[in-house]
Design a protein around this motif. Structure first.
Motif, PDB file in Angstrom:
ATOM      1  N   SER A 253       0.708  -1.245  -0.011  1.00 38.64           N
ATOM      2  CA  SER A 253       0.045   0.017  -0.006  1.00 38.64           C
ATOM      3  C   SER A 253       0.796   1.256   0.010  1.00 38.64           C
ATOM      4  O   SER A 253       0.351   2.436  -0.124  1.00 38.64           O
ATOM      5  N   GLY A 254       2.067   1.149  -0.007  1.00 41.08           N
ATOM      6  CA  GLY A 254       3.212   2.420  -0.195  1.00 41.08           C
ATOM      7  C   GLY A 254       2.716   3.060  -1.432  1.00 41.08           C
ATOM      8  O   GLY A 254       3.035   4.009  -1.657  1.00 41.08           O
ATOM      9  N   VAL A 255       1.975   2.469  -2.332  1.00 38.65           N
ATOM     10  CA  VAL A 255       1.722   2.958  -3.778  1.00 38.65           C
ATOM     11  C   VAL A 255       0.929   4.048  -3.263  1.00 38.65           C
ATOM     12  O   VAL A 255       0.937   5.128  -4.205  1.00 38.65           O
ATOM     13  N   PHE A 256       0.031   4.184  -2.305  1.00 38.99           N
ATOM     14  CA  PHE A 256      -0.781   5.447  -2.231  1.00 38.99           C
ATOM     15  C   PHE A 256       0.126   6.716  -1.850  1.00 38.99           C
ATOM     16  O   PHE A 256      -0.259   7.727  -2.556  1.00 38.99           O
ATOM     17  N   ALA A 257       1.353   6.548  -1.204  1.00 34.12           N
ATOM     18  CA  ALA A 257       2.218   7.731  -0.749  1.00 34.12           C
ATOM     19  C   ALA A 257       2.738   8.132  -2.060  1.00 34.12           C
ATOM     20  O   ALA A 257       2.831   9.269  -2.512  1.00 34.12           O
ATOM     21  N   LEU A 258       3.107   7.058  -3.228  1.00 34.79           N
ATOM     22  CA  LEU A 258       3.554   7.337  -4.192  1.00 34.79           C
ATOM     23  C   LEU A 258       2.776   8.167  -5.391  1.00 34.79           C
ATOM     24  O   LEU A 258       2.925   8.867  -5.821  1.00 34.79           O
ATOM     25  N   ALA A 259       1.691   7.529  -5.386  1.00 38.39           N
ATOM     26  CA  ALA A 259       0.460   7.969  -6.148  1.00 38.39           C
ATOM     27  C   ALA A 259       0.155   9.538  -5.859  1.00 38.39           C
ATOM     28  O   ALA A 259      -0.066  10.322  -6.851  1.00 38.39           O
ATOM     29  N   ALA A 260       0.214   9.828  -4.834  1.00 37.81           N
ATOM     30  CA  ALA A 260      -0.113  11.039  -4.437  1.00 37.81           C
ATOM     31  C   ALA A 260       1.039  12.207  -4.969  1.00 37.81           C
ATOM     32  O   ALA A 260       0.529  13.324  -5.059  1.00 37.81           O
ATOM     33  N   THR A 261       1.997  11.760  -5.004  1.00 31.45           N
ATOM     34  CA  THR A 261       3.279  12.770  -5.922  1.00 31.45           C
ATOM     35  C   THR A 261       2.597  13.074  -7.082  1.00 31.45           C
ATOM     36  O   THR A 261       3.272  14.026  -7.869  1.00 31.45           O
ATOM     37  N   GLY A 262       1.797  12.252  -8.126  1.00 27.34           N
ATOM     38  CA  GLY A 262       1.680  12.535  -9.213  1.00 27.34           C
ATOM     39  C   GLY A 262       2.401  11.870 -10.138  1.00 27.34           C
ATOM     40  O   GLY A 262       2.299  11.840 -11.492  1.00 27.34           O
ATOM     41  N   LEU A 263       3.482  11.143  -9.733  1.00 27.10           N
ATOM     42  CA  LEU A 263       4.547  10.544 -10.390  1.00 27.10           C
ATOM     43  C   LEU A 263       3.834   9.326 -11.274  1.00 27.10           C
ATOM     44  O   LEU A 263       4.708   8.828 -12.235  1.00 27.10           O
ATOM     45  N   LEU A 264       2.845   8.620 -10.596  1.00 30.69           N
ATOM     46  CA  LEU A 264       2.394   7.450 -11.480  1.00 30.69           C
ATOM     47  C   LEU A 264       1.487   7.624 -12.487  1.00 30.69           C
ATOM     48  O   LEU A 264       0.765   6.970 -13.044  1.00 30.69           O
ATOM     49  N   SER A 265       1.218   9.246 -12.503  1.00 29.22           N
ATOM     50  CA  SER A 265       0.244   9.509 -13.729  1.00 29.22           C
ATOM     51  C   SER A 265       0.513   8.982 -15.092  1.00 29.22           C
ATOM     52  O   SER A 265       1.685   9.070 -15.508  1.00 29.22           O
ATOM     53  N   GLY A 266      -0.197   8.213 -15.789  1.00 21.94           N
ATOM     54  CA  GLY A 266       0.031   7.580 -17.036  1.00 21.94           C
ATOM     55  C   GLY A 266       1.174   6.391 -17.031  1.00 21.94           C
ATOM     56  O   GLY A 266       1.437   5.935 -17.977  1.00 21.94           O
ATOM     57  N   ARG A 267       1.397   6.134 -15.688  1.00 23.18           N
ATOM     58  CA  ARG A 267       2.218   4.948 -15.737  1.00 23.18           C
ATOM     59  C   ARG A 267       1.660   3.704 -15.016  1.00 23.18           C
ATOM     60  O   ARG A 267       0.476   3.746 -14.490  1.00 23.18           O
ATOM     61  N   ARG A 268       2.162   2.680 -15.343  1.00 22.62           N
ATOM     62  CA  ARG A 268       1.548   1.308 -14.888  1.00 22.62           C
ATOM     63  C   ARG A 268       2.163   1.236 -13.312  1.00 22.62           C
ATOM     64  O   ARG A 268       3.126   1.759 -13.235  1.00 22.62           O
ATOM     65  N   ALA A 269       1.082   0.704 -12.625  1.00 25.01           N
ATOM     66  CA  ALA A 269       1.772   0.404 -11.144  1.00 25.01           C
ATOM     67  C   ALA A 269       0.916  -0.659 -10.826  1.00 25.01           C
ATOM     68  O   ALA A 269      -0.193  -1.253 -11.270  1.00 25.01           O
ATOM     69  N   THR A 270       1.154  -1.242  -9.477  1.00 25.17           N
ATOM     70  CA  THR A 270       0.458  -2.272  -9.000  1.00 25.17           C
ATOM     71  C   THR A 270       0.281  -2.024  -7.501  1.00 25.17           C
ATOM     72  O   THR A 270       1.170  -1.210  -6.787  1.00 25.17           O
ATOM     73  N   THR A 271      -0.389  -2.848  -6.922  1.00 26.47           N
ATOM     74  CA  THR A 271      -0.381  -2.972  -5.397  1.00 26.47           C
ATOM     75  C   THR A 271      -1.012  -4.286  -4.732  1.00 26.47           C
ATOM     76  O   THR A 271      -1.426  -5.211  -5.509  1.00 26.47           O
ATOM     77  N   HIS A 272      -1.184  -4.539  -3.522  1.00 29.16           N
ATOM     78  CA  HIS A 272      -1.962  -5.516  -2.953  1.00 29.16           C
ATOM     79  C   HIS A 272      -3.306  -5.529  -3.710  1.00 29.16           C
ATOM     80  O   HIS A 272      -4.071  -4.701  -3.908  1.00 29.16           O
ATOM     81  N   TRP A 273      -3.543  -6.736  -3.884  1.00 31.05           N
ATOM     82  CA  TRP A 273      -4.887  -6.993  -4.731  1.00 31.05           C
ATOM     83  C   TRP A 273      -6.168  -6.389  -3.906  1.00 31.05           C
ATOM     84  O   TRP A 273      -7.168  -6.031  -4.457  1.00 31.05           O
TER      85      TRP A 273
END
Length: 339
Positions: free
Chosen positions: A109-129
């Motif tokens: 779930s660390g992806v939520f902190a990363l997504a908040a930066t906007g750096l995942l916009s338009g990129r592929r990403a994953t997290t726990h199902w």
């Protein structure tokens, strides 16, 4: 090696297991790995005390200023997952680190902190199902991959739930130091040396009933031993003592993949090992692993791994790669993929 200084984030209500993965992979002294091994520090994103899940406290090496120096930043599972807002100071520090050239990676779930930066916009990403739906809802501009172990988008990497973080970290070590060092570290951890990022996060029935286990375990060994041969489903079902329909259902329940996909993954894994450890030609490797031709091997490498066999060998094969057979491998005649 440009990513030596690894900084892991710490915060109140820290996700203990995910944080422990970062410490285990990057934070322990490993003199046997040579003088260029990672340096490691813990960054507190807020004043203490910082309590980790399980009842103990974390003492950090510094605050957000550490991110100004970090080559790689690890974001363990975020507290409260999507329900907990990410502090603006952390968002800004991560953005600046990325602009400077740092590599950012999240676990679970660390992806939520990363997504908040906007750096995942338009990129592929994953997290726990378990968090996939919320990630897609909150960040619709992120291309969420729900059924993979990890996603490597260059300087932004994400992993699925908990233990998939180990796979991602080993992937990073493999990228930085090569397969020999990554495999040696995996042996120390007593984990598989390499699970492909595209492997399914979970399977319908992880532990098959004892009777099926007795049937499938030796079958898996035989399938791996004859990767260079055609392996039609009817033959595999007969060896397992099942009808084709029952075999297909139970094989997927036991592995998470249909037989053909499982064979393809095994063949690619074998091809990678041969590229890393021998001087065989691409054509010979294609024949030994059941792809039949160098063109077919190149196609699957490009589709699944985003590279070519030659480029993979150039990146990962040690200089002492031999032209002789590695232990356990024998050249086989080229055969159709089958299965």
């Amino acid at each position: 090696m440009p990513n030596r200084f690894v900084v892991a984030l710490a915060y109140d209500r820290l996700s203990t297991f995910e944080f422990g993965i970062a410490v285990e992979i990057f934070g322990l002294p490993r003199p046997e790995m040579g003088p260029d091994w990672y340096r490691f520090a813990v960054c507190a994103i807020e004043p203490g005390p910082l309590r980790a899940v399980g009842g103990f406290q974390i003492t950090a090496d510094g605050g957000l200023e550490l991110l100004d120096e970090a080559d790689t930043i690890v974001i363990p599972g975020w507290r409260g997952a999507h329900a907990e807002p990410v502090p603006p100071a952390l968002v800004e520090a991560l953005r600046l680190a990325h602009e400077r050239g740092a590599r950012l990676m999240s676990i679970c779930s660390g992806v939520f902190a990363l997504a908040a930066t906007g750096l995942l916009s338009g990129r592929r990403a994953t997290t726990h199902w378990h968090h996939v739906e919320n990630l897609s809802r909150l960040y619709p501009d992120v291309i969420v991959e729900p059924d993979v172990l990890y996603v490597d988008e260059g300087r932004v990497l994400t992993s699925a739930g908990s233990a998939a973080g180990i796979d991602l970290c080993l992937h990073v070590v493999r990228t930085d130091f090569g397969p020999e060092i990554a495999n040696r570290l995996a042996r120390r951890l007593v984990v598989p040396p390499h699970r492909e990022g595209g492997q399914a996060q979970f399977i319908e029935r992880p532990v098959p009933p004892a009777r099926e286990g007795l049937r499938f375990a030796p079958l898996f060994d035989r399938m791996r031993a004859r990767l260079g041969e055609e392996q039609p489903v009817a033959r595999l079902a007969a060896e397992a003592g099942m009808s084709v329909r029952t075999f297909l259902r139970r094989f997927k329940a036991a592995t998470g993949l249909p037989p053909g996909e499982w064979l393809l993954a095994e063949r690619l894994a074998r091809a990678r090992e041969l590229l890393e450890s021998t001087g065989w030609s691409i054509e010979d490797i294609a024949g030994a692993t059941g792809f039949g031709s160098a063109a077919t091997l190149r196609h699957h490498f490009r589709t699944r791994l985003g590279t070519s066999p030659a480029a993979y060998r150039s990146r990962f094969a040690p200089e002492r790669a031999r032209a002789t057979d590695p232990a356990g491998f024998k050249k086989q005649k080229a055969a159709p993929r089958g299965g």
